[in-house]
Design an enzyme around this catalytic site. Structure first.
Site, PDB file in Angstrom:
ATOM      1  CG  ASP A   1     -10.098   3.837  -0.230  1.00 38.06           C
ATOM      2  OD1 ASP A   1      -9.233   3.067  -0.687  1.00 38.06           O
ATOM      3  OD2 ASP A   1      -9.972   4.450   0.834  1.00 38.06           O
TER       4      ASP A   1
ATOM      5  CG  ASP B   1      -2.114   0.862   1.102  1.00 37.48           C
ATOM      6  OD1 ASP B   1      -2.120   1.712   0.199  1.00 37.48           O
ATOM      7  OD2 ASP B   1      -3.048   0.713   1.899  1.00 37.48           O
TER       8      ASP B   1
END
Length: 487
Positions: free
Chosen positions: A483, A403
């Protein structure tokens, strides 16, 4: 006298009509139900909680959001007009956001702002809503990805017929529902028809099959080095030589027999079909633990999802120590004297956890960041990539989610590489466009050197057209968006 009464009556009627109209401000509705790509909906504030500001002009009222954004409002035909000003918030100076504002009435597009950029003056919108039952306010990205897209609907209001109640809502169903038909009692093999493995890597494949238990499994033409457990349908072992192997799987119970061909490709490529499984973050967040992960693995089996091909159990953030976590389990030395990462007290034995997951024919995933810190403030891999890759292989990890998080701070030279800072857009050009790719290439090369197959997932939100280079740096999957939300 009669003329006076007539005029009085006319003025009364006009007054009633004027009084019958009412103003409903958008910021007085429940904006928390809005879905958006990042942050929380701002009520009379920007996404960052600041004054709403567009092209230097400050506004007191409005809705601050982030692309991709959607707000649904039930009008039920009671609204006559909607008006607002729209634009990008000045708080994103130094970046290049672009958005398009759109308005839909009963699922038909009523208005679009066109592509807007930072610094554009607020654009007015005024729409008739006569007869419209449902309105949707949408902000899409402007074609360059949903990064830094802080968008504002300011001075937004509705004119209604009389005192009317307008209601925002979330499209997610409030009642759970299951549309999947119940599997038949007779056997059915649901596994993928092809499986990739590198020669010499541990082989783990569970035949996914629905049907009444007990069930007996068999396989014809298994390559040398592989063994099948006839009770569980789990195939393990190693294939030493490159090649294509045609295997015939079978599953039998008291109600019948099913068979399916499996092509095993032993070569340089893994993950020939999409990975399917479970991730801990949305369920447990920072409260994840080894015990909870084991129970998730049990649930995947008991629920029957494993019989449909779901087989990854992925541990997200917070298996490491945290730099500022208040939980005592987060406090401790982050690495040993040789730079190998240490797990927090909720994960006392990662190798044991991996063995437990593998014992169910499932695969274990883990999480880290190319930066010094993860998104949640736990220890990342920056400067210790080699040690981390070796640890993952030692523990039996089958999947790594890597990430971006604080690596933006590395590129931007932030003194503390604060993971809460907005990530850098180094991917998007500049003097060295490769610097955003570099940390992902480094870990990709190290994972490929390990004596087991580890799926490599790039969690970098689609920046820099990752689909053009992800495969070249030994990754098998990558995100293409910011997201997403559950709608």
């Amino acid at each position: 006298m009669l003329r006076f009464k007539l005029f009085a009556f006319i003025f009364f009627i006009i007054g009633c009509r004027l009084n019958a109209q009412s103003t409903v401000w958008l910021d007085k509705l429940d904006l928390s139900v809005a879905t958006q790509g990042n942050g929380k909906p701002g009520i009379n504030t920007s996404v960052d909680g600041k004054k709403l500001t567009i092209a230097g002009e400050i506004f007191d009222r409005g809705f601050g959001t982030h692309a991709e954004s959607s707000l649904l409002i039930k009008l039920n035909g009671k609204a006559q007009k909607f008006s607002a000003l729209v634009g990008l918030d000045d708080e994103m100076k130094g970046h290049e956001p672009a958005v398009e504002f759109e308005i839909y009435g009963d699922n038909k597009k009523l208005w679009s702002s066109g592509i807007m950029h930072l610094g554009d003056k607020a654009k007015p919108v005024s729409l008739s809503l006569k007869g419209i039952k449902q309105l949707e306010l949408v902000v899409t990205d402007g074609g360059n990805g949903p990064y830094y897209d802080h968008a504002n609907w300011v001075n937004a209001k509705f004119e209604t017929n009389g005192i009317a109640t307008l209601e925002t809502f979330n499209p997610i169903a409030s009642e759970p529902y299951i549309l999947t038909p119940k599997p038949a009692a007779t056997p059915r093999i649901n596994s993928a028809a092809v499986y990739g493995v590198r020669p010499g890597s541990p082989f783990l494949f569970r035949i996914a099959a629905t049907g009444d238990r007990p069930m007996a499994f068999s396989a014809k033409n298994l390559p040398e080095g592989l063994q099948l457990d006839p009770e569980t349908g789990i195939i393990t072992g190693k294939i030493d030589a490159k090649g294509t192997y045609e295997v015939e799987l079978a599953a039998k119970n008291a109600k019948g027999l099913a068979s399916k061909k499996l092509r095993i490709e032993a070569g340089d490529r893994i993950v020939l079909t999409p990975t399917m499984g479970w991730n801990s973050w949305n369920c447990f967040g920072h409260e994840v633990s080894a015990d909870k992960v084991k129970r998730a693995a049990d649930a995947l089996v008991k629920s029957g999802l494993v019989n449909h091909g779901w087989n990854y159990i992925n541990i997200d953030d917070s298996w490491q120590y945290n730099r500022d976590g208040k939980d005592p389990s987060f406090k401790g030395k982050m690495r040993d004297e040789n730079g190998y990462i240490l797990t927090n007290s909720k994960f006392p034995d990662m190798k044991n956890l991996g063995d437990y997951i593998h014992g169910n024919g499932l695969k274990m995933g883990i999480y880290s960041s190319p930066g010094p810190w993860t998104c949640g403030g736990c220890a990342g891999s920056y400067g210790y990539e080699k040690q981390d890759a070796q640890s993952y292989a030692k523990w039996g990890v089958d999947y790594l989610k890597y990430d971006w998080c604080s690596y933006g701070g590395v590129i931007d030279g932030l003194p503390d590489n604060d993971p809460s800072k907005v990530p850098s857009l180094a991917f998007q050009g500049g003097s060295d466009p490769d610097k955003g790719v570099k940390p992902f290439r480094l870990m990709g090369n190290l994972l490929k050197q390990q004596p087991r197959d580890i799926v490599y997932n790039l969690c970098q939100y689609g920046m820099g057209d990752v689909w053009k280079w992800g495969d070249e740096i030994n990754a098998q999957s990558w995100r293409t968006t910011n997201d997403i939300t559950d709608t």
